[in-house]
Motif scaffolding. Structure first.
Motif, short mmCIF file in Angstrom:
data_model
loop_
_atom_site.label_atom_id
_atom_site.label_comp_id
_atom_site.label_asym_id
_atom_site.label_seq_id
_atom_site.Cartn_x
_atom_site.Cartn_y
_atom_site.Cartn_z
N LEU A 419 0.82 -1.21 0.00
CA LEU A 419 0.00 0.00 0.00
C LEU A 419 0.86 1.25 0.00
O LEU A 419 0.57 2.23 -0.71
N SER A 420 1.93 1.24 0.76
CA SER A 420 2.77 2.44 0.88
C SER A 420 3.54 2.73 -0.40
O SER A 420 3.69 3.90 -0.78
N VAL A 421 4.03 1.71 -1.10
CA VAL A 421 4.81 1.99 -2.31
C VAL A 421 3.92 2.47 -3.45
O VAL A 421 4.40 3.12 -4.39
N ILE A 422 2.63 2.18 -3.39
CA ILE A 422 1.70 2.64 -4.42
C ILE A 422 1.27 4.08 -4.16
O ILE A 422 1.16 4.89 -5.09
N TYR A 423 1.06 4.45 -2.90
CA TYR A 423 0.48 5.75 -2.60
C TYR A 423 1.41 6.71 -1.84
O TYR A 423 1.13 7.91 -1.80
N LEU A 424 2.47 6.21 -1.24
CA LEU A 424 3.34 7.07 -0.43
C LEU A 424 4.78 6.97 -0.93
O LEU A 424 5.02 6.50 -2.03
N ASP A 425 5.72 7.40 -0.11
CA ASP A 425 7.13 7.42 -0.52
C ASP A 425 8.01 6.79 0.55
O ASP A 425 8.79 7.47 1.20
N PRO A 426 7.88 5.47 0.76
CA PRO A 426 8.71 4.81 1.78
C PRO A 426 10.13 4.55 1.26
O PRO A 426 10.42 4.75 0.08
N VAL A 473 0.76 -1.21 13.48
CA VAL A 473 2.03 -0.72 14.01
C VAL A 473 3.13 -0.85 12.96
O VAL A 473 3.99 0.03 12.82
N SER A 474 3.11 -1.94 12.20
CA SER A 474 4.10 -2.11 11.12
C SER A 474 3.97 -1.00 10.09
O SER A 474 4.97 -0.44 9.63
N ALA A 475 2.72 -0.67 9.71
CA ALA A 475 2.49 0.40 8.74
C ALA A 475 2.96 1.74 9.28
O ALA A 475 3.60 2.53 8.56
N ALA A 476 2.65 2.02 10.55
CA ALA A 476 3.08 3.29 11.15
C ALA A 476 4.60 3.38 11.21
O ALA A 476 5.19 4.44 10.95
N THR A 477 5.24 2.28 11.57
CA THR A 477 6.71 2.25 11.62
C THR A 477 7.30 2.53 10.25
O THR A 477 8.26 3.31 10.11
N LEU A 478 6.74 1.91 9.23
CA LEU A 478 7.23 2.10 7.86
C LEU A 478 7.19 3.56 7.45
O LEU A 478 8.17 4.10 6.93
N ILE A 479 6.08 4.23 7.69
CA ILE A 479 5.91 5.62 7.25
C ILE A 479 6.74 6.57 8.10
O ILE A 479 7.46 7.43 7.57
N LEU A 480 6.66 6.44 9.42
CA LEU A 480 7.37 7.37 10.29
C LEU A 480 8.88 7.28 10.12
O LEU A 480 9.57 8.31 10.02
N VAL A 481 9.41 6.07 10.06
CA VAL A 481 10.85 5.91 9.90
C VAL A 481 11.30 6.36 8.52
O VAL A 481 12.32 7.05 8.37
N SER A 482 10.53 6.01 7.49
CA SER A 482 10.90 6.40 6.12
C SER A 482 10.98 7.91 5.96
O SER A 482 11.98 8.45 5.47
N TYR A 483 9.94 8.60 6.39
CA TYR A 483 9.93 10.06 6.24
C TYR A 483 10.91 10.73 7.18
O TYR A 483 11.50 11.77 6.85
N GLY A 484 11.10 10.15 8.37
CA GLY A 484 12.07 10.71 9.31
C GLY A 484 13.49 10.63 8.78
O GLY A 484 14.25 11.61 8.82
N VAL A 485 13.86 9.45 8.27
CA VAL A 485 15.21 9.28 7.73
C VAL A 485 15.42 10.13 6.48
O VAL A 485 16.48 10.74 6.30
#
Length: 567
Positions: A419-426, A473-485
């Motif tokens: 879901l994230s690679v289709i709609y977001l920028d992980p 929690v896995s989804a939240a970790t993916l987004i927060l860490v990706s955008y933070g880094v």
């Protein structure tokens, strides 16, 4: 018990018909578009010309197989479950609708070949290889589970040796998949679904009118209570399982193989919606057979004992066919059961093989592999996956439990990543941590299959929806860490040289979008060799678009996406 000769003959006839159609489909594809050997993608996605009619049948067959029709009847029949706890028909139906809305058009428009393509493009080849593991386990154990179910069914109903039935079934499925790829799978799915529909509906009037069967309207709430009853202490479990089926039913290659083989993005979406209705329609006869089984006085039949007392709840559908219908009807019904199993096994074998060939061998190991080499790798993968699934079906008693565990991992780990690679920028940093966190939280709820006791004290214990919690929690970790880094590298707070996973975050990330105003350059790019090496690919883009892709980072492994719109 002697071998049920009519039943055995029906299985042989149905197998020969399916094999003949699979071979015909391969011949038909060669006649229309050349030999499948010309391109390994013909095997994986059928030349991307699967029309709406065939596509709707094969999309429905994504879930409507041996496990689906047998499992639905079993759940309705089993005391303590009933229709209320039979979640698969509803869950997979909603899953197909959401897949159509969220992924079908987007994935088909991009021209991906497998479900892992967008993951690999955004997160890197190695991370894509890691994410292949839960996808592989799901497909592998699903194939083994349906083959195991068929072996058990034939052993009980027609007294045919389990090993023989499993091996023969696997060989036929592997053979026509090997020669025709998705085209053979798709066309055999059409016949298999028709056989299932006719075979089961034909048997229902005869089973209804059998003297040993009571009125199912009466037994729905009295006696067996096959409608089921609500247990408020299991609310969390019910919700958890429903969400797992709905969202965890999306990230499977068997589904996306059909989406990506469609002749258009619009048809890919429509096929998903039609298949959603197909799942519900195809579940109706199984529900009725489960209700009939629960309403039967088995002592008044030729069946020796009671299915529940003999722990044969999972075989209630073929038992009803054999003992509550005339011989001729049961023969057709048994053929339908065999057809259902075949429609599941061939799809999973092809899906697992496709992902290995493209995403592991071609993109991660040998980018310079020729088309002919990939064809042979694909064929070897089909043989290996089929062989492993067969061995698992013959040697592991808890194949179904292993498949359910794999489904958990698909839900918890793969769904948020896709879901994230289709709609977001992980990016890969977030992906790795999300994978790890999701896995630990899921295992923290325990797993009886391996004797693993819960080591995370979730509130409410087993009734806590810990699978859905792990996914969120896995989804939240993916987004927060990706955008933070990404922020740390883009802002310069962390120097680019510390981007050890080579995500190119200081310069926008692994995937760079280029706006091009020269149609000839777009055409030149689109016609470039898809199998050229990564270095050659980057040099070609730099030369044609005048852009430095490396930006002093050495050789980061990212690809370039062309935005095909003029400025």
């Amino acid at each position: 018990m002697a071998i049920n000769v009519p039943g055995l003959v029906s299985i042989i006839v149905f197998y020969l018909v399916i094999l003949a159609i699979g071979i015909w489909a391969a011949w038909y594809k060669r006649r229309r578009g050349g030999s499948p050997d010309e391109n390994n993608e013909r095997i994986m996605v059928g030349g991307r010309d699967i029309g709406l009619f065939v596509g709707s049948f094969t999309m429905t067959a994504t879930w409507v197989g041996g496990g689906y029709i047998n499992g639905t009847a079993e759940s309705v029949y089993t005391p303590g479950l009933g229709l209320l706890w039979t979640q698969a028909p509803f869950g997979y139906s909603v899953s197909l609708i959401l897949g159509g809305f969220l992924f079908a058009k987007q994935m088909r428009k991009q021209g991906y070949v497998t479900m892992l393509d967008p993951l690999q493009r955004k997160l890197g080849k190695r991370m894509g290889g890691i994410l292949y593991l839960p996808a592989l386990m799901g497909e592998l154990f699903w194939s083994a589970a349906v083959l195991s179910a068929l072996g058990g069914t034939l052993a009980v109903i027609i007294d045919l040796d389990t090993e023989i039935s499993v091996i023969v079934s696997a060989c036929i499925a592997v053979f026509y998949t090997l020669i025709g790829g998705l085209y053979s799978v798709a066309y055999t799915d059409v016949v298999q679904l028709i056989c299932i529909f006719i075979g089961l509906w034909l048997s229902i009037p005869f089973a209804f009118t059998n003297p040993a069967v009571s009125d199912i309207g009466t037994t729905a709430v009295n006696g067996p209570n096959w409608l089921g009853s609500w247990d408020s202490t299991q609310t969390g479990t019910w919700i958890d399982s429903a969400l797992l089926l709905i969202f965890g039913g999306i990230p499977w290659q068997v589904y996306f193989q059909r989406v990506l083989a469609s002749d258009s993005a619009k048809h890919a979406q429509i096929m998903s919606f039609i298949a959603s209705a197909g799942c519900i329609i195809m579940a109706i006869p199984s529900v009725l057979i489960g209700a009939i089984g629960a309403s039967t006085d088995w002592n008044a039949t030729a069946y020796d004992g009671d299915p529940i007392a003999k722990s044969q709840e999972g075989l209630i559908l073929p038992i009803v066919l054999q003992y509550l219908t005339p011989v001729a009807v049961s023969v057709i019904g048994l053929g339908a059961v065999a057809a259902a199993v075949m429609s599941s096994a061939d799809s999973s074998i092809l899906s697992a093989s496709s992902m290995f060939t493209r995403n592991v061998y071609n993109l991660a190991i040998r980018q310079s592999a020729s088309k002919r080499e990939l064809i042979w790798v694909m064929r070897a993968a089909v043989l290996c996956v089929g062989a492993v699934a067969t061995v698992l079906a013959l040697t592991i008693n808890s194949v179904y439990e292993l498949w359910f565990l794999s489904s958990d991992f698909v839900y918890v780990i793969l769904f948020p990543q896709l879901l994230s690679v289709i709609y977001l920028d992980p990016n890969t940093y977030g992906s790795i941590l999300a994978f790890t966190v999701g896995l630990l939280l899921r295992l923290g709820g325990g797993e009886e299959t391996f004797g693993l006791k819960p080591f995370i004290p979730y509130p409410g214990g087993a009734n806590f929806p810990y699978k859905t919690f792990s996914m969120v929690v896995s989804a939240a970790t993916l987004i927060l860490v990706s955008y933070g880094v990404k922020y740390l590298f883009e802002s310069g707070k962390v120097p680019a040289k510390y981007d050890f996973l080579r995500c190119n975050l200081a310069n926008g990330g692994r995937t760079i979008k280029l706006k091009v105003d020269d149609e000839s350059k777009i055409n030149a790019f689109e016609n470039s060799d898809a199998h050229m090496s990564e270095d050659a690919f980057e040099k070609k883009i730099e030369a044609e678009f005048g852009m430095n892709l490396h930006e002093g980072q050495g050789n980061p492994c990212f690809e370039t996406e062309i935005e095909r719109t003029k400025l």
